[in-house]
Design a protein around this motif. Structure first.
Motif, PDB file in Angstrom:
ATOM      1  N   GLN A  96       0.816  -1.225   0.000  1.00 27.06           N
ATOM      2  CA  GLN A  96       0.000   0.000   0.000  1.00 27.06           C
ATOM      3  C   GLN A  96       0.848   1.274   0.000  1.00 27.06           C
ATOM      4  OE1 GLN A  96      -0.089  -2.556   2.178  1.00 27.06           O
ATOM      5  NE2 GLN A  96      -0.804  -1.919   4.213  1.00 27.06           N
ATOM      6  N   ASP A  97       2.173   1.123   0.085  1.00 24.20           N
ATOM      7  CA  ASP A  97       3.044   2.302  -0.007  1.00 24.20           C
ATOM      8  C   ASP A  97       3.222   2.763  -1.452  1.00 24.20           C
ATOM      9  OD1 ASP A  97       3.462   2.424   2.736  1.00 24.20           O
ATOM     10  OD2 ASP A  97       5.169   1.050   2.667  1.00 24.20           O
ATOM     11  N   VAL A  98       2.819   1.926  -2.409  1.00 22.70           N
ATOM     12  CA  VAL A  98       2.857   2.314  -3.818  1.00 22.70           C
ATOM     13  C   VAL A  98       1.541   3.021  -4.133  1.00 22.70           C
ATOM     14  CG1 VAL A  98       2.998   1.492  -6.199  1.00 22.70           C
ATOM     15  CG2 VAL A  98       4.343   0.370  -4.408  1.00 22.70           C
ATOM     16  N   ARG A  99       1.629   4.277  -4.511  1.00 22.41           N
ATOM     17  CA  ARG A  99       0.446   5.109  -4.687  1.00 22.41           C
ATOM     18  C   ARG A  99       0.506   5.869  -6.010  1.00 22.41           C
ATOM     19  NH1 ARG A  99       0.185   7.742   1.468  1.00 22.41           N
ATOM     20  NH2 ARG A  99       0.347   5.744   2.593  1.00 22.41           N
ATOM     21  N   GLY A 100      -0.104   5.277  -7.024  1.00 23.74           N
ATOM     22  CA  GLY A 100      -0.192   5.962  -8.310  1.00 23.74           C
ATOM     23  C   GLY A 100       1.136   6.355  -8.902  1.00 23.74           C
ATOM     24  N   GLY A 101       2.070   5.435  -8.972  1.00 23.43           N
ATOM     25  CA  GLY A 101       3.377   5.738  -9.552  1.00 23.43           C
ATOM     26  C   GLY A 101       4.322   6.440  -8.613  1.00 23.43           C
ATOM     27  N   ARG A 102       3.913   6.574  -7.354  1.00 20.87           N
ATOM     28  CA  ARG A 102       4.781   7.170  -6.342  1.00 20.87           C
ATOM     29  C   ARG A 102       4.947   6.207  -5.175  1.00 20.87           C
ATOM     30  NH1 ARG A 102       5.712  12.820  -6.572  1.00 20.87           N
ATOM     31  NH2 ARG A 102       4.864  13.705  -8.485  1.00 20.87           N
ATOM     32  N   LEU A 103       6.049   6.356  -4.465  1.00 18.69           N
ATOM     33  CA  LEU A 103       6.345   5.481  -3.342  1.00 18.69           C
ATOM     34  C   LEU A 103       6.336   6.279  -2.051  1.00 18.69           C
ATOM     35  CD1 LEU A 103       7.220   2.574  -2.512  1.00 18.69           C
ATOM     36  CD2 LEU A 103       9.596   3.363  -2.716  1.00 18.69           C
ATOM     37  N   PHE A 104       5.490   5.870  -1.113  1.00 11.69           N
ATOM     38  CA  PHE A 104       5.437   6.527   0.189  1.00 11.69           C
ATOM     39  C   PHE A 104       6.544   5.964   1.070  1.00 11.69           C
ATOM     40  CE2 PHE A 104       4.060   6.251   4.644  1.00 11.69           C
ATOM     41  CZ  PHE A 104       3.911   7.605   4.931  1.00 11.69           C
ATOM     42  N   VAL A 105       7.315   6.861   1.669  1.00 11.78           N
ATOM     43  CA  VAL A 105       8.433   6.452   2.532  1.00 11.78           C
ATOM     44  C   VAL A 105       8.353   7.210   3.847  1.00 11.78           C
ATOM     45  CG1 VAL A 105      10.930   6.234   2.772  1.00 11.78           C
ATOM     46  CG2 VAL A 105       9.882   6.081   0.499  1.00 11.78           C
ATOM     47  N   ARG A 106       8.433   6.469   4.941  1.00 13.30           N
ATOM     48  CA  ARG A 106       8.577   7.099   6.257  1.00 13.30           C
ATOM     49  C   ARG A 106      10.022   6.871   6.687  1.00 13.30           C
ATOM     50  NH1 ARG A 106       4.637   5.071   8.561  1.00 13.30           N
ATOM     51  NH2 ARG A 106       3.199   6.838   8.660  1.00 13.30           N
ATOM     52  N   GLY A 107      10.787   7.950   6.736  1.00 14.12           N
ATOM     53  CA  GLY A 107      12.225   7.822   6.950  1.00 14.12           C
ATOM     54  C   GLY A 107      12.683   8.207   8.339  1.00 14.12           C
ATOM     55  N   LYS A 108      13.933   8.663   8.419  1.00 14.02           N
ATOM     56  CA  LYS A 108      14.538   9.049   9.692  1.00 14.02           C
ATOM     57  C   LYS A 108      13.732  10.154  10.349  1.00 14.02           C
ATOM     58  CE  LYS A 108      18.996   9.629   9.912  1.00 14.02           C
ATOM     59  NZ  LYS A 108      20.371  10.062   9.600  1.00 14.02           N
ATOM     60  N   GLY A 109      13.571  10.033  11.673  1.00 13.40           N
ATOM     61  CA  GLY A 109      12.859  11.062  12.411  1.00 13.40           C
ATOM     62  C   GLY A 109      11.375  11.115  12.101  1.00 13.40           C
ATOM     63  N   GLY A 110      10.852  10.061  11.449  1.00  9.02           N
ATOM     64  CA  GLY A 110       9.429  10.025  11.132  1.00  9.02           C
ATOM     65  C   GLY A 110       9.046  10.891   9.941  1.00  9.02           C
ATOM     66  N   HIS A 111      10.036  11.427   9.209  1.00  2.00           N
ATOM     67  CA  HIS A 111       9.738  12.275   8.056  1.00  2.00           C
ATOM     68  C   HIS A 111       9.106  11.438   6.947  1.00  2.00           C
ATOM     69  CE1 HIS A 111      11.722  15.714   9.799  1.00  2.00           C
ATOM     70  NE2 HIS A 111      12.851  15.033   9.966  1.00  2.00           N
ATOM     71  N   GLU A 112       8.060  11.956   6.339  1.00  2.00           N
ATOM     72  CA  GLU A 112       7.329  11.233   5.310  1.00  2.00           C
ATOM     73  C   GLU A 112       7.492  11.911   3.955  1.00  2.00           C
ATOM     74  OE1 GLU A 112       3.329  11.112   6.746  1.00  2.00           O
ATOM     75  OE2 GLU A 112       3.767   9.617   8.296  1.00  2.00           O
ATOM     76  N   ALA A 113       7.492  11.100   2.893  1.00  2.00           N
ATOM     77  CA  ALA A 113       7.644  11.641   1.541  1.00  2.00           C
ATOM     78  C   ALA A 113       6.983  10.717   0.536  1.00  2.00           C
ATOM     79  CB  ALA A 113       9.124  11.804   1.201  1.00  2.00           C
ATOM     80  N   LEU A 114       6.540  11.298  -0.574  1.00  2.00           N
ATOM     81  CA  LEU A 114       6.044  10.539  -1.730  1.00  2.00           C
ATOM     82  C   LEU A 114       7.026  10.758  -2.867  1.00  2.00           C
ATOM     83  CD1 LEU A 114       2.159  10.985  -1.976  1.00  2.00           C
ATOM     84  CD2 LEU A 114       3.423   8.830  -1.883  1.00  2.00           C
ATOM     85  N   LEU A 115       7.722   9.697  -3.256  1.00  2.39           N
ATOM     86  CA  LEU A 115       8.748   9.808  -4.284  1.00  2.39           C
ATOM     87  C   LEU A 115       8.246   9.279  -5.623  1.00  2.39           C
ATOM     88  CD1 LEU A 115      11.821   8.348  -2.351  1.00  2.39           C
ATOM     89  CD2 LEU A 115      11.346  10.765  -2.778  1.00  2.39           C
TER      90      LEU A 115
END
Length: 305
Positions: free
Chosen positions: A173-192
């Motif tokens: 479910q982290d794959v979202r319409g051609g983007r990848l959801f990532v929860r990284g260091k310090g809880g920072h979130e991004a859609l790549l």
């Protein structure tokens, strides 16, 4: 980080039981970390450092600043046996500081001996990315179907810049319409945005749940398992370096393909500070040569009619 710390999971559960008082201190420190919203990775790294203190027969309730300074000055890498680098010392110092500050603030100690610890200056990071040819070699070393997970690990590190702990907990479910959801260091979130190779990978992976499941309590592979698998593939391929060099490759290639746009690269790397991005990116020699060669040696006639 120029010199990130890894640790042996065995340190989390030593063969000999801790004294009851010390064991309760660590449990309370863990509860404090959880309540403060620290990641399990941060908490475990701090616990590892405190256990190194205990292994050196240092009592956290009675150790002096001199005791801790001596310990910090003689720390050795558990793998090589050599003295740890300045960057590692800086990390250990920060972790010890967090623990002793907590002891002092919660009334478990009357003082904080770490306030007087020497402050090692972290070494300036040097980019150490793999080359395109080396990444190709590495992927070829994972062609065997039995290495399918390892190939996926390498792909996620090289074409999304994921850290090993981020790779371990990827879900469908982290794959979202051609983007990848990532929860990284310090809880920072991004859609790549996903690289085409990762789009292909996603089509072969589960739509929901862990991509790399295990029967462990975590439910997914441990970050150390990801790191070990990549390192073994690097050894098979004859590629030097560490798994983290794949993230350096990613940053360097994004910088190059973006025409040297450091701000774009910062977003792709998910760095809070652009100074951190500079550590992970290597300027292409040809681009550097072209830039230096372009410095005018004579006054421009247009500027001086």
């Amino acid at each position: 980080m120029s010199d990130f710390l890894t640790f042996d999971p065995a340190w989390q559960e030593p063969a000999l039981p801790l004294p009851e008082q010390t064991g309760e201190l660590l449990r309370a420190f863990r509860r404090h970390g959880l309540a403060s919203g620290h990641s399990d990775r941060t908490i475990s790294a701090r616990e590892y450092t405190i256990r190194r203190l205990l292994a050196a027969d240092l009592d956290p309730l009675t150790s002096s600043a001199d005791d801790l300074t001596e310990w910090l000055s003689t720390l050795r890498d558990s793998r090589t046996g050599e003295l740890v680098t300045r960057s590692s010392k800086a990390t250990y110092r920060a972790q010890v500081r967090a623990f002793f500050r907590w002891l002092h603030e919660t009334g478990r100690r009357d003082d904080d001996p770490t306030s007087r610890l020497p402050r090692p200056r972290a070494q300036r990071g040097v980019p150490r990315p793999l080359s395109v040819a080396q990444v190709e070699q590495l992927l070829k070393a994972c062609d065997d179907p039995r290495a399918a997970w390892t190939r996926a690990y390498v792909s996620l590190a090289a074409f999304a810049g994921l850290r090993v702990h981020e790779i371990a907990k990827i879900r469908g479910q982290d794959v979202r319409g051609g983007r990848l959801f990532v929860r990284g260091k310090g809880g920072h979130e991004a859609l790549l945005p996903m690289h085409p190779l990762l789009v292909e990978l996603a089509e072969r992976m589960p739509d929901t749940g862990w991509w790399f499941p295990t029967s462990s309590q975590l439910g997914h592979v441990h970050r150390c398992s990801v790191s070990t698998a990549i390192k073994r593939a690097m050894d098979r391929a004859g590629v030097p370096g560490t798994p983290h060099a794949l993230r350096h490759f990613y940053g360097t290639q994004v910088l190059k393909s973006s025409g040297g746009n450091l701000r774009t690269t910062q977003q792709a790397m998910r760095h809070v500070s652009i100074q951190s991005t500079a550590i992970y990116t290597l300027v292409d020699d040809a681009a550097l040569t072209h830039a230096i060669g372009g410095i005018p040696a004579e006054p421009d006639a247009a500027e001086h009619p």
